[in-house]
Design an enzyme around this catalytic site. Structure first.
Site, PDB file in Angstrom:
ATOM      1  N   ASN A   9       0.855  -1.185   0.000  1.00  0.00           N
ATOM      2  CA  ASN A   9       0.000   0.000   0.000  1.00  0.00           C
ATOM      3  C   ASN A   9       0.891   1.235   0.000  1.00  0.00           C
ATOM      4  OD1 ASN A   9      -1.870   2.009   0.456  1.00  0.00           O
ATOM      5  ND2 ASN A   9      -2.232   1.473   2.608  1.00  0.00           N
ATOM      6  N   TRP A  10       0.982   1.859  -1.151  1.00  0.00           N
ATOM      7  CA  TRP A  10       1.880   3.015  -1.267  1.00  0.00           C
ATOM      8  C   TRP A  10       1.299   4.268  -0.624  1.00  0.00           C
ATOM      9  CZ3 TRP A  10       4.179   3.107  -6.945  1.00  0.00           C
ATOM     10  CH2 TRP A  10       4.842   1.889  -7.179  1.00  0.00           C
ATOM     11  N   LYS A  11       0.030   4.215  -0.249  1.00  0.00           N
ATOM     12  CA  LYS A  11      -0.664   5.384   0.316  1.00  0.00           C
ATOM     13  C   LYS A  11      -0.499   6.573  -0.650  1.00  0.00           C
ATOM     14  CE  LYS A  11       0.394   3.543   4.832  1.00  0.00           C
ATOM     15  NZ  LYS A  11       0.078   3.639   6.247  1.00  0.00           N
ATOM     16  N   HIS A  94      -9.510   0.829   4.828  1.00  0.00           N
ATOM     17  CA  HIS A  94      -8.246   1.073   5.531  1.00  0.00           C
ATOM     18  C   HIS A  94      -8.507   2.045   6.687  1.00  0.00           C
ATOM     19  CE1 HIS A  94      -4.148   2.393   6.337  1.00  0.00           C
ATOM     20  NE2 HIS A  94      -3.738   1.302   5.696  1.00  0.00           N
ATOM     21  N   GLU A  96      -6.945   4.510   7.726  1.00  0.00           N
ATOM     22  CA  GLU A  96      -6.760   5.935   7.403  1.00  0.00           C
ATOM     23  C   GLU A  96      -7.999   6.495   6.717  1.00  0.00           C
ATOM     24  OE1 GLU A  96      -3.009   5.469   5.372  1.00  0.00           O
ATOM     25  OE2 GLU A  96      -2.077   4.955   7.282  1.00  0.00           O
ATOM     26  N   GLU A 164      -5.312  -5.219  10.676  1.00  0.00           N
ATOM     27  CA  GLU A 164      -4.353  -4.134  10.858  1.00  0.00           C
ATOM     28  C   GLU A 164      -4.669  -3.378  12.150  1.00  0.00           C
ATOM     29  OE1 GLU A 164      -2.386  -2.995   6.925  1.00  0.00           O
ATOM     30  OE2 GLU A 164      -4.078  -1.675   7.209  1.00  0.00           O
ATOM     31  N   GLY A 170       2.222   2.332  10.630  1.00  0.00           N
ATOM     32  CA  GLY A 170       3.113   3.479  10.461  1.00  0.00           C
ATOM     33  C   GLY A 170       3.819   3.911  11.735  1.00  0.00           C
ATOM     34  N   SER A 210       3.417  -2.001  10.322  1.00  0.00           N
ATOM     35  CA  SER A 210       4.870  -1.911  10.512  1.00  0.00           C
ATOM     36  C   SER A 210       5.607  -3.198  10.138  1.00  0.00           C
ATOM     37  CB  SER A 210       5.198  -1.490  11.952  1.00  0.00           C
ATOM     38  OG  SER A 210       4.682  -0.200  12.215  1.00  0.00           O
ATOM     39  N   GLY A 231       2.803  -1.141   4.252  1.00  0.00           N
ATOM     40  CA  GLY A 231       2.756   0.279   3.912  1.00  0.00           C
ATOM     41  C   GLY A 231       4.148   0.806   3.604  1.00  0.00           C
ATOM     42  N   GLY A 232       4.763   1.452   4.589  1.00  0.00           N
ATOM     43  CA  GLY A 232       6.054   2.126   4.404  1.00  0.00           C
ATOM     44  C   GLY A 232       7.105   1.291   3.686  1.00  0.00           C
TER      45      GLY A 232
HETATM   46  C1  PEP Z   1      -0.768   0.070   5.833  1.00  0.00           C
HETATM   47  O1  PEP Z   1      -0.715   1.139   5.247  1.00  0.00           O
HETATM   48  O2  PEP Z   1      -1.724  -0.689   5.647  1.00  0.00           O
HETATM   49  C2  PEP Z   1       0.310  -0.278   6.758  1.00  0.00           C
HETATM   50  C3  PEP Z   1       0.246  -1.413   7.396  1.00  0.00           C
HETATM   51  O3  PEP Z   1       1.328   0.633   6.891  1.00  0.00           O
HETATM   52  P1  PEP Z   1       2.774   0.360   7.573  1.00  0.00           P
HETATM   53  O4  PEP Z   1       3.278  -0.945   7.011  1.00  0.00           O
HETATM   54  O5  PEP Z   1       3.595   1.522   7.176  1.00  0.00           O
HETATM   55  O6  PEP Z   1       2.547   0.249   9.046  1.00  0.00           O
END
Ligand code: PEP
Length: 254
Positions: A9-11, A94, A96, A164, A170, A210, A231-232
């Site tokens: 997930n590049w957000k 998600h 967010e 999640e 994040g 994470s 994500g990141g």
């Molecule tokens: C996500 O965006 O779904 C996520 C899990 O982000 P991160 O891996 O950065 O915690």
């Protein structure tokens, strides 16, 4: 046997040029990793270009959101029909989106329904906030989200779920493998009650929060965890490739 799945997930990161460079950097190595579904979820504006870049490879494409109407006067929205031309997967619900765009289970439910009806494969995100976790409400939150998001949906073929925990997204503070496996096992049992045992055994359930190349093994070694929503670390080619490679290797030995 469930095919493992790693989705990136590049957000709201990477403009079109950066997205193209990132995919060009990862494409060959990712393509060669077998027995696993690897899905890139860039921002909408890069979907068409990346679709063309990965044509003929084993890499799959997903969107990060979708609207539930097919077309019409919904300024700024993207419909499932539009996405179906471009990609196979779509992340829905998600945290967010829930936090910043007021998405609730009713909206998520409409989006899941619309996506499935259009042949898209939704990745439904569920998970508790820190205060809910600390109050011992994880299972209560997750079951409410599952029931609300899947209300009235009889056929969930194509769906995946991502557990999640919001406090892990994040933050660099991932859940432990045990915590994630326990909640994901609970999600599977809930799906078995809402549908049936066979459907729950076929459902892919991911952990997200994470995940990095350094901790992914701890999650995907667990029997209930079928992969990760990343994500990141999905924005770093070497990290993402390692996450996919390690997951494929571990799942093949199970
Ligand atoms: C996500 O965006 O779904 C996520 C899990 O982000 P991160 O891996 O950065 O915690």
């Amino acid at each position: 046997m469930r095919v493992p799945l790693i989705a990136g997930n590049w957000k709201m990161n990477a403009n079109l040029n950066e997205a193209i460079v990132l995919v060009q950097t990862m494409r060959r190595e990712l393509d060669e990793i077998a027995n696993i579904d690897k899905v890139l979820c860039p921002p909408f504006i890069s979907l068409a270009a990346i679709r063309d870049l990965i044509k003929g490879s084993s890499i799959k494409l997903g969107a990060q959101n979708v609207y539930f109407e097919a077309k019409g006067a919904y300024t700024g929205e993207i419909s499932p029909l539009m996405l179906a031309d471009l990609c196979e997967y779509v992340i829905i619900g998600h945290s967010e989106r829930r936090q910043y765009f007021n998405e609730n289970d009713e909206i998520v439910n409409k989006k899941i329904m619309a996506a499935l009806r259009t042949g898209l494969k939704p990745i439904l995100c569920v998970g508790e906030k820190l205060e809910e976790n600390e109050a011992g409400k994880t299972k209560e939150v997750v079951i409410t989200q599952l029931k609300g998001s899947l209300a009235g949906i009889t056929n969930i073929s194509g769906l995946s779920v991502a557990y999640e925990p919001v406090w892990a997204i994040g933050t660099g503070k991932a859940a432990t493998g045990e915590q994630a496996n326990e909640t994901i096992g609970f999600i599977r049992r809930t799906i078995s009650k809402l549908y049936d045992e066979g459907i729950s055994q076929d459902l892919r359930i991911l952990y997200g929060g994470s995940v990095t190349a350094d901790n992914v093994d701890e999650f995907v070694e667990k029997s209930e965890i079928d992969g990760a929503l990343v994500g990141g670390a999905s924005l770093k080619a070497d990290q993402f490739i390692s996450i996919v490679r390690q997951t494929s290797k571990i799942k093949q030995t199970r």
